[in-house]
Design a protein around this motif. Structure first.
Motif, mmCIF file in Angstrom:
data_model
loop_
_atom_site.group_PDB
_atom_site.id
_atom_site.type_symbol
_atom_site.label_atom_id
_atom_site.label_comp_id
_atom_site.label_asym_id
_atom_site.label_seq_id
_atom_site.Cartn_x
_atom_site.Cartn_y
_atom_site.Cartn_z
ATOM 1 N N TYR A 146 0.796 -1.194 -0.145
ATOM 2 C CA TYR A 146 -0.100 0.110 -0.089
ATOM 3 C C TYR A 146 1.036 1.222 -0.017
ATOM 4 O O TYR A 146 1.678 1.591 0.875
ATOM 5 C CB TYR A 146 -0.948 0.048 1.213
ATOM 6 N N LYS A 147 0.745 1.993 -1.088
ATOM 7 C CA LYS A 147 1.858 3.130 -1.253
ATOM 8 C C LYS A 147 1.198 4.425 -1.056
ATOM 9 O O LYS A 147 2.009 5.256 -0.388
ATOM 10 C CB LYS A 147 2.472 3.191 -2.658
ATOM 11 N N THR A 148 -0.023 4.532 -1.268
ATOM 12 C CA THR A 148 -0.809 5.988 -1.394
ATOM 13 C C THR A 148 -1.218 6.398 -0.015
ATOM 14 O O THR A 148 -1.802 5.956 0.870
ATOM 15 C CB THR A 148 -2.012 5.694 -2.341
ATOM 16 N N VAL A 177 -6.081 4.446 -5.972
ATOM 17 C CA VAL A 177 -5.174 3.843 -5.083
ATOM 18 C C VAL A 177 -4.708 2.244 -5.866
ATOM 19 O O VAL A 177 -4.475 1.670 -5.205
ATOM 20 C CB VAL A 177 -5.797 3.423 -3.820
ATOM 21 N N THR A 178 -4.855 2.552 -7.217
ATOM 22 C CA THR A 178 -4.455 1.458 -7.986
ATOM 23 C C THR A 178 -3.328 1.452 -8.955
ATOM 24 O O THR A 178 -3.277 2.639 -9.397
ATOM 25 C CB THR A 178 -5.975 0.808 -8.825
ATOM 26 N N LYS A 194 3.242 -0.837 -10.640
ATOM 27 C CA LYS A 194 3.179 -0.300 -9.079
ATOM 28 C C LYS A 194 3.678 1.105 -9.551
ATOM 29 O O LYS A 194 3.456 1.959 -8.580
ATOM 30 C CB LYS A 194 4.113 -1.115 -8.265
ATOM 31 N N SER A 242 -7.490 -8.368 1.147
ATOM 32 C CA SER A 242 -8.372 -8.098 0.361
ATOM 33 C C SER A 242 -9.707 -8.324 0.358
ATOM 34 O O SER A 242 -10.828 -7.758 0.694
ATOM 35 C CB SER A 242 -8.047 -8.577 -1.237
ATOM 36 N N MET A 282 -8.560 -0.596 -3.175
ATOM 37 C CA MET A 282 -7.549 -1.083 -2.418
ATOM 38 C C MET A 282 -7.659 -2.891 -2.794
ATOM 39 O O MET A 282 -6.713 -3.421 -2.796
ATOM 40 C CB MET A 282 -7.286 -0.969 -0.991
ATOM 41 N N ASN A 318 -6.767 -3.814 -6.269
ATOM 42 C CA ASN A 318 -5.550 -3.772 -6.574
ATOM 43 C C ASN A 318 -4.418 -4.913 -5.943
ATOM 44 O O ASN A 318 -3.618 -5.160 -6.434
ATOM 45 C CB ASN A 318 -5.020 -2.447 -5.914
ATOM 46 N N THR A 319 -4.998 -5.326 -5.065
ATOM 47 C CA THR A 319 -4.270 -6.733 -4.411
ATOM 48 C C THR A 319 -4.728 -7.960 -4.865
ATOM 49 O O THR A 319 -3.865 -8.527 -5.316
ATOM 50 C CB THR A 319 -4.597 -6.678 -2.619
#
Length: 380
Positions: free
Chosen positions: A6-8, A128-129, A148, A194, A234, A237-238
């Motif tokens: 999780y970067k954002t 967030v993706t 990413k 997720s 999120m 994205n996972t």
């Protein structure tokens, strides 16, 4: 083993736009929906920026942004040493900005830039993706960019920005959120992380989407749907997505149905296909997928005493939600003609199977099975 990333950084709630005032002496490329400029909303948002910043604005965004838009956006910056790409709008604007960010960095143009996203719809989860969908307008084909490297560094979620969203777009984008959550939950790459994100998003959608649709000024409902969109983003994205999006990407490029509305039309048919209850009695139920849908039905308060009943109750819940949102339930009802449908259905089926989203679908489809789903969705 699996990895979770999780970067954002998320700035959420009333007053979240004040985050913009922290940027000073930056060279900023703003990529925004054109409607925001004509409505005056873009100016209101950019007023939060300090006057020390050098700002260039690009608003030549169209739905399903083509490659040409990405190139034009990068060129609009001229020779400025862009340090922030600030994207404001719905999925098309954010997807375009992500692609600009990616390709410019590959060419060492915006090598030091960060990406800041401000969604003005509650649907795509793009903030967030690591996904961006770009269209080849000549071929009529959508291409997913998945890396990413295009995850935004910062996402600003301020519900004030979606209060003026029309009811039909509220419905379309809200059903896109639900599709993201459903597909992440039954994905072959689903994890406990997720699952938790998807479950919360599903509950929020069923509780707050009808409220947001009925009263666009319901700030609580708007904020909850904004959060639901990000949670679902999120989640997928996972865990990635599935056949619902695989078909929607392919069919959307041919029929030009709004993405969330197309996902909504397909949703009941995809649920029944994945659980293998389309042809009752001919083949055994897909126990694993049906059990996952049963869990969702229970989450929504249904008895779901066995997997087959859970699937039926979940489809009924989706139909009830569609009725509350006054949404079309077939391609025919939306306005797709039989001639167009027959012309493109086989091509759509082939493209849907090749779509990366379909790779994590809980059931591996054949072209004939996808055509059958499309025929059910058209209501032949």
């Amino acid at each position: 083993m699996y990895h979770i990333f999780y970067k954002t950084e998320l700035c959420i709630g009333k007053g979240a736009l004040k985050q913009l005032s922290t940027y000073k002496d930056e060279h900023i490329l703003v990529v925004a929906d054109p409607f925001l400029k004509t409505s005056g909303q873009l100016e209101q948002i950019l007023n939060y920026l300090d006057s020390s910043n050098d700002v260039v604005i690009f608003t030549d965004i169209v739905p399903d942004p083509p490659i040409e838009t990405v190139v034009a956006g990068i060129k609009s910056a001229g020779d400025r040493p862009i340090s922030i790409i600030l994207t404001i709008g719905g999925g098309s604007a954010i997807d375009a900005a992500k692609a600009m960010y990616y390709f410019a960095k590959k060419q060492a143009i915006f090598s030091e830039a960060i990406l800041v996203a401000i969604p003005t719809t509650s649907g795509t989860g793009s903030e967030v993706t690591e996904f961006s969908i770009i269209t080849d307008s000549k071929k009529g084909t959508k291409y997913p960019l998945v890396t990413k490297e295009i995850l935004p560094d910062v996402a600003i979620l301020d519900a004030e920005l979606v209060l003026s969203l029309p009811a039909n777009i509220t419905a379309d984008t809200g059903m896109d959120v639900l599709t993201h959550a459903f597909e992440a939950y039954v994905s072959t790459a689903a994890t406990d992380f997720s699952d938790a994100l998807a479950e919360k998003a599903i509950k929020l959608v069923f509780e707050y989407l009808p409220r947001a649709y009925k009263d666009g000024n319901d700030v609580e409902a708007r904020e909850k749907m904004h959060v639901a969109s990000t949670l679902a983003g999120m989640a997928f994205n996972t865990a990635s997505l599935g056949l619902n999006h695989g078909i929607a990407h392919a069919a959307g490029a041919k029929f030009h149905v709004p993405h969330g509305r197309l996902n909504s039309i397909l949703m009941p048919h995809i649920i029944r296909y994945n659980a293998n209850v389309l042809d009752r009695g001919r083949q055994p139920i897909n126990k694993e997928a049906a059990a996952r849908y049963q869990d969702i039905a229970k989450l929504l308060g249904y008895s779901a005493s066995n997997p087959a009943l859970g699937v039926r109750q979940l489809v009924d819940a989706v139909r009830k939600l569609q009725k509350q949102l006054e949404m079309p339930t077939s391609l025919k009802e939306y306005g797709v003609t039989l001639d167009d449908f027959e012309l493109y259905k086989d091509e759509i089926a082939t493209a849907a199977i090749k779509d990366k989203c379909t790779d994590t679908n809980p059931r591996t489809p054949t072209p004939l099975e996808v055509v059958k789903i499309l025929e059910n969705a058209f209501h032949l």
